[in-house]
Design a protein around this motif. Structure first.
Motif, PDB file in Angstrom:
ATOM      1  N   ILE A   1      -5.615   9.576   6.409  1.00  0.00           N
ATOM      2  CA  ILE A   1      -6.402   9.087   6.770  1.00  0.00           C
ATOM      3  C   ILE A   1      -7.531   7.700   6.855  1.00  0.00           C
ATOM      4  O   ILE A   1      -8.039   7.124   7.179  1.00  0.00           O
ATOM      5  CB  ILE A   1      -7.669  10.511   7.508  1.00  0.00           C
ATOM      6  CG1 ILE A   1      -6.152  11.470   7.900  1.00  0.00           C
ATOM      7  CG2 ILE A   1      -8.524  10.723   8.036  1.00  0.00           C
ATOM      8  CD1 ILE A   1      -7.264  13.213   8.516  1.00  0.00           C
ATOM      9  N   PHE A   2      -7.914   7.948   5.526  1.00  0.00           N
ATOM     10  CA  PHE A   2      -8.890   6.966   4.423  1.00  0.00           C
ATOM     11  C   PHE A   2      -8.384   4.969   4.757  1.00  0.00           C
ATOM     12  O   PHE A   2      -9.476   4.715   5.446  1.00  0.00           O
ATOM     13  CB  PHE A   2      -9.199   7.168   3.126  1.00  0.00           C
ATOM     14  CG  PHE A   2      -9.507   6.093   2.383  1.00  0.00           C
ATOM     15  CD1 PHE A   2     -11.209   5.951   2.197  1.00  0.00           C
ATOM     16  CD2 PHE A   2      -8.515   4.594   1.813  1.00  0.00           C
ATOM     17  CE1 PHE A   2     -11.090   5.066   1.820  1.00  0.00           C
ATOM     18  CE2 PHE A   2      -9.483   3.404   1.102  1.00  0.00           C
ATOM     19  CZ  PHE A   2     -11.073   4.152   1.235  1.00  0.00           C
ATOM     20  N   THR A   3      -7.322   5.116   4.870  1.00  0.00           N
ATOM     21  CA  THR A   3      -6.774   3.903   4.971  1.00  0.00           C
ATOM     22  C   THR A   3      -6.504   3.791   6.826  1.00  0.00           C
ATOM     23  O   THR A   3      -6.814   2.159   6.682  1.00  0.00           O
ATOM     24  CB  THR A   3      -5.001   3.519   4.227  1.00  0.00           C
ATOM     25  OG1 THR A   3      -5.023   4.146   2.519  1.00  0.00           O
ATOM     26  CG2 THR A   3      -4.487   2.564   5.195  1.00  0.00           C
ATOM     27  N   GLN A   4      -5.712   4.442   7.245  1.00  0.00           N
ATOM     28  CA  GLN A   4      -5.988   3.544   9.213  1.00  0.00           C
ATOM     29  C   GLN A   4      -7.408   3.759   9.601  1.00  0.00           C
ATOM     30  O   GLN A   4      -7.252   3.591  10.449  1.00  0.00           O
ATOM     31  CB  GLN A   4      -5.092   5.462   9.505  1.00  0.00           C
ATOM     32  CG  GLN A   4      -3.449   5.635   8.818  1.00  0.00           C
ATOM     33  CD  GLN A   4      -3.329   6.691   9.168  1.00  0.00           C
ATOM     34  OE1 GLN A   4      -3.892   7.439  10.126  1.00  0.00           O
ATOM     35  NE2 GLN A   4      -1.974   7.083   9.097  1.00  0.00           N
TER      36      GLN A   4
ATOM     37  N   SER B   1       1.312  -1.358   0.177  1.00  0.00           N
ATOM     38  CA  SER B   1       0.259   0.045  -0.109  1.00  0.00           C
ATOM     39  C   SER B   1       1.102   1.071   0.183  1.00  0.00           C
ATOM     40  O   SER B   1       2.363   1.459   0.303  1.00  0.00           O
ATOM     41  CB  SER B   1      -1.091   0.039   1.741  1.00  0.00           C
ATOM     42  OG  SER B   1      -1.080   0.970   0.821  1.00  0.00           O
ATOM     43  N   LEU B   2       0.391   2.244  -1.483  1.00  0.00           N
ATOM     44  CA  LEU B   2       1.012   3.289  -1.594  1.00  0.00           C
ATOM     45  C   LEU B   2       0.588   4.431   0.475  1.00  0.00           C
ATOM     46  O   LEU B   2       0.691   5.521   0.043  1.00  0.00           O
ATOM     47  CB  LEU B   2       1.406   4.375  -2.307  1.00  0.00           C
ATOM     48  CG  LEU B   2       1.531   2.920  -3.293  1.00  0.00           C
ATOM     49  CD1 LEU B   2       1.820   3.442  -4.468  1.00  0.00           C
ATOM     50  CD2 LEU B   2       3.263   2.753  -2.973  1.00  0.00           C
TER      51      LEU B   2
ATOM     52  N   ALA C   1      -5.423   2.884  -0.715  1.00  0.00           N
ATOM     53  CA  ALA C   1      -6.288   3.296  -1.794  1.00  0.00           C
ATOM     54  C   ALA C   1      -5.319   3.794  -2.932  1.00  0.00           C
ATOM     55  O   ALA C   1      -5.652   3.731  -4.552  1.00  0.00           O
ATOM     56  CB  ALA C   1      -6.434   4.723  -1.645  1.00  0.00           C
ATOM     57  N   ALA C   2      -4.338   3.348  -3.068  1.00  0.00           N
ATOM     58  CA  ALA C   2      -3.399   2.827  -3.969  1.00  0.00           C
ATOM     59  C   ALA C   2      -2.298   1.885  -3.718  1.00  0.00           C
ATOM     60  O   ALA C   2      -1.962   1.980  -2.507  1.00  0.00           O
ATOM     61  CB  ALA C   2      -3.026   4.605  -4.811  1.00  0.00           C
ATOM     62  N   ASP C   3      -2.126   1.053  -4.406  1.00  0.00           N
ATOM     63  CA  ASP C   3      -0.657   0.091  -4.621  1.00  0.00           C
ATOM     64  C   ASP C   3       0.453  -0.134  -4.843  1.00  0.00           C
ATOM     65  O   ASP C   3       0.149   0.553  -6.153  1.00  0.00           O
ATOM     66  CB  ASP C   3      -1.157  -1.341  -4.499  1.00  0.00           C
ATOM     67  CG  ASP C   3      -2.145  -1.425  -3.084  1.00  0.00           C
ATOM     68  OD1 ASP C   3      -2.088  -1.034  -2.353  1.00  0.00           O
ATOM     69  OD2 ASP C   3      -3.432  -2.825  -3.713  1.00  0.00           O
TER      70      ASP C   3
END
Length: 293
Positions: free
Chosen positions: A22-25, A16-17, A31-33
């Motif tokens: 905040i979205f990923t946490q 994951s990039l 959201a992007a890999d």
């Protein structure tokens, strides 16, 4: 008698990039890999083949192999500065040796539990190197993002493009899910379609307008559907032509106004194996077709 070629496991590894976003946490979703192709080494470990880029604005294609830098299309006059930035980035990652060589990536660099098994391959390291160099020569320009998937701007060619095509070369396996660009195009166009659809219903219902009164809204709605369809078609060309597709000859809407290819129209109504393999793409196409009515 010829010695049988040894088959080795092949996986797509993901990192994951957006771990700091905040979205990923908050959701645990990426959201992007970054994707890399992992091939099981003869000693039992993993060896990685991957596109490397220094930023979103990177323009030149470059690929790393398990022994370090393998192939690139960076112009000679830009190479010294480009390599300086590249080695600085790898140094910050802890992947630069004292002699200045790029160290191979380890399996622990990737997200746990997200690797996807893609079959077995009997290709040798030398055969992989030859293919990679040919692929880089045929894809000299790196492009991380594409808003329309090639319908208006240039189509993306990035680490995920490389990974899917490399896996296909190694095992014959076609990765059955979309990449980050496709996901976000479906999300953006789908959201736009829903927004316009809500406005359309509100204008016709709440304001008591006739169909002719909302001709402008309908035209805008069709324009968005057309853009979404053209983008989706770029990702539908590789789907099997033998997919179970139902006839749509009796549909109420006029696809020619959108410039939608007949195969795309059929694809939107397919079922069976194709729908199971590509549910997100087909669902997005159906939304586009409903929007176009």
């Amino acid at each position: 008698m010829a010695t049988p070629r040894q088959k080795r496991e092949v996986k797509i590894f993901k990192k994951s990039l957006t771990n700091d976003m905040i979205f990923t946490q908050a959701t645990g979703l990426s959201a992007a890999d970054h994707w890399a192709v992992g091939v099981r080494a003869y000693d039992g470990g993993w060896e990685f083949w991957e596109v490397t880029a220094q930023s979103v604005g990177e323009k030149h294609m470059a690929v790393l192999g398990p022994r370090g830098f393998l192939a690139d299309m960076v112009p000679d006059h830009e190479k010294p500065e480009w390599m300086q930035r590249f080695k600085l980035a790898k140094s910050l990652e802890g992947r630069l040796s004292a002699s200045g060589d790029v160290l191979p990536r380890k399996a622990g660099c990737f997200d746990v539990g997200r690797a996807v098994l893609c079959g077995l391959s009997d290709k040798t390291d030398q055969e992989i190197k030859t293919w990679v160099r040919s692929w880089v020569a045929n894809h000299p320009n790196y492009r991380m993002l594409s808003i329309t998937g090639g319908a208006v701007d240039e189509e993306e060619v990035n680490c995920q493009t490389f990974a899917k095509e490399c896996v296909n070369f190694l095992t014959g396996f076609e990765v059955p899910y979309g990449d980050d660009n496709e996901f976000w195009r479906c999300t953006v166009f789908g959201t736009a379609g829903i927004s316009v659809g809500v406005g359309y219903v509100y204008c016709r219902g709440a304001l008591g307008c006739s169909k002719s009164d909302v001709h402008g809204v309908s035209g805008f709605r069709r324009s968005i559907a057309g853009l979404g369809a053209k983008s989706a078609y770029r990702h539908a060309e590789w789907l099997p032509a033998s997919a179970n597709m139902a006839s749509t000859a009796s549909d109420e809407y006029n696809h020619s106004q959108l410039g939608i290819a007949p195969r795309l129209v059929n694809l939107a109504s397919c079922s069976g194996p194709a729908q199971q393999r590509h549910p997100r793409l087909i669902s997005g196409l159906r939304s586009i077709m409903r929007l176009a009515r």
